[in-house]
Design a protein around this motif. Structure first.
Motif, PDB file in Angstrom:
ATOM      1  N   GLU A   1    -104.799  18.279 -62.999  1.00 37.90           N
ATOM      2  CA  GLU A   1    -103.814  19.361 -62.995  1.00 37.90           C
ATOM      3  C   GLU A   1    -104.449  20.720 -62.694  1.00 37.90           C
ATOM      4  O   GLU A   1    -103.740  21.693 -62.462  1.00 37.90           O
ATOM      5  N   PHE A   2    -105.762  20.782 -62.720  1.00 35.73           N
ATOM      6  CA  PHE A   2    -106.464  22.048 -62.530  1.00 35.73           C
ATOM      7  C   PHE A   2    -107.341  21.974 -61.281  1.00 35.73           C
ATOM      8  O   PHE A   2    -107.984  20.968 -61.024  1.00 35.73           O
TER       9      PHE A   2
ATOM     10  N   MET B   1     -95.720  23.033 -68.049  1.00 31.56           N
ATOM     11  CA  MET B   1     -96.352  23.722 -66.926  1.00 31.56           C
ATOM     12  C   MET B   1     -96.877  25.092 -67.316  1.00 31.56           C
ATOM     13  O   MET B   1     -97.909  25.543 -66.778  1.00 31.56           O
ATOM     14  N   ASP B   2     -96.225  25.762 -68.246  1.00 29.86           N
ATOM     15  CA  ASP B   2     -96.745  27.058 -68.687  1.00 29.86           C
ATOM     16  C   ASP B   2     -98.131  26.903 -69.306  1.00 29.86           C
ATOM     17  O   ASP B   2     -99.024  27.725 -69.059  1.00 29.86           O
ATOM     18  N   GLU B   3     -98.311  25.854 -70.086  1.00 27.71           N
ATOM     19  CA  GLU B   3     -99.629  25.591 -70.671  1.00 27.71           C
ATOM     20  C   GLU B   3    -100.658  25.286 -69.586  1.00 27.71           C
ATOM     21  O   GLU B   3    -101.795  25.776 -69.646  1.00 27.71           O
TER      22      GLU B   3
ATOM     23  N   VAL C   1    -103.990  27.547 -69.067  1.00 32.75           N
ATOM     24  CA  VAL C   1    -105.322  26.958 -69.167  1.00 32.75           C
ATOM     25  C   VAL C   1    -106.073  27.074 -67.839  1.00 32.75           C
ATOM     26  O   VAL C   1    -107.280  27.350 -67.823  1.00 32.75           O
ATOM     27  N   ALA C   2    -105.365  26.881 -66.737  1.00 33.25           N
ATOM     28  CA  ALA C   2    -106.007  27.016 -65.425  1.00 33.25           C
ATOM     29  C   ALA C   2    -106.604  28.395 -65.249  1.00 33.25           C
ATOM     30  O   ALA C   2    -107.712  28.556 -64.709  1.00 33.25           O
ATOM     31  N   ALA C   3    -105.893  29.416 -65.716  1.00 31.67           N
ATOM     32  CA  ALA C   3    -106.401  30.786 -65.607  1.00 31.67           C
ATOM     33  C   ALA C   3    -107.656  30.967 -66.447  1.00 31.67           C
ATOM     34  O   ALA C   3    -108.604  31.644 -66.026  1.00 31.67           O
TER      35      ALA C   3
ATOM     36  N   GLY D   1    -101.110  25.914 -77.829  1.00 30.74           N
ATOM     37  CA  GLY D   1     -99.747  25.686 -77.376  1.00 30.74           C
ATOM     38  C   GLY D   1     -99.127  24.517 -78.115  1.00 30.74           C
ATOM     39  O   GLY D   1     -99.785  23.498 -78.336  1.00 30.74           O
ATOM     40  N   CYS D   2     -97.847  24.656 -78.526  1.00 32.58           N
ATOM     41  CA  CYS D   2     -97.194  23.592 -79.291  1.00 32.58           C
ATOM     42  C   CYS D   2     -95.690  23.825 -79.296  1.00 32.58           C
ATOM     43  O   CYS D   2     -95.209  24.950 -79.105  1.00 32.58           O
ATOM     44  N   SER D   3     -94.956  22.778 -79.544  1.00 28.78           N
ATOM     45  CA  SER D   3     -93.504  22.887 -79.713  1.00 28.78           C
ATOM     46  C   SER D   3     -93.173  23.411 -81.102  1.00 28.78           C
ATOM     47  O   SER D   3     -93.959  23.265 -82.044  1.00 28.78           O
TER      48      SER D   3
END
Length: 212
Positions: free
Chosen positions: A46-47, A200-202, A206-208, A159-161
């Protein structure tokens, strides 16, 4: 040490990344309960981080410890200590290869996020980042958080629900408070009704961090 006392010690570690040039960063990627090293390593796809080396350890029986991370810690032994020892061993391996902790990302999902965060809290120092996806620090409510040391500005992403069936949102906030108190730069994102997954926000956040 007998295998029954160190169940994860003989498990494989999968590795992906540049083999002919030095890696800029290393990511220790810790899988969740019921998953595998190969499964969580798929997250690396994903990255777009071609100059990162990824290390994914395998838990014995596909679980780092038998019960919920909210259970008294002694009931999750020896798996818990064995898992923490695996992470420590990987950091030592990377250091021997010339990749210091400040260039290492500790990252995990679910049970793996709990293990990565607990290791980081017990071994505070400057890391490239600590990434906890749907997890929190380990132990029942009221566990003393008397960790020592400083993260020296390490980015921490949690990140979590808000309705994760395995991770109470209160534990995510508690973990964020602990990391902040210990000198980390914490980004906590709680997602309404997301469930136990990664969005996708996570991925973008994380990619950044990985690219920085």
């Amino acid at each position: 040490m007998p295998r029954t006392q160190d169940p994860h010690a003989t498990q494989p570690v999968l590795r992906r990344g540049p083999a002919t040039t030095p890696a800029r960063i290393a990511v220790i990627l810790v899988h969740g309960r019921g998953d595998s090293a190969s499964g969580i390593l798929g997250l690396a796809d994903e990255f777009n981080v071609p100059d990162a080396v990824w290390l994914a350890p395998q838990a014995s029986g596909h679980s780092w410890y038998p019960y919920s991370f909210l259970t008294p810690m002694e009931q999750n032994e020896p798996g818990l200590t064995s898992g923490l020892r695996v992470v420590d061993g990987l950091l030592r391996t990377l250091a021997a290869e010339g990749i210091a902790a400040e260039h290492v990302v500790l990252m995990g999902f679910s049970q793996g996020a709990c293990l990565a965060q607990e290791y980081a809290a017990r071994h505070a120092r400057r890391y490239h980042a600590v990434i906890g996806l749907s997890g929190g620090l380990i132990g029942p409510p009221g566990t003393p958080r008397d960790y020592t040391g400083s993260f020296e500005g390490t980015p921490v992403f949690l990140g979590c629900s808000d309705m994760d069936p395995h991770v109470p949102v209160e534990r995510v906030h508690e973990s964020a408070d602990v990391f902040s108190r210990m000198g980390a730069s914490v980004d906590t994102r709680i997602y309404p009704r997301m469930g136990h997954t990664v969005n996708m926000d996570e991925i973008q956040a994380v990619a950044a961090i990985l690219a920085s």
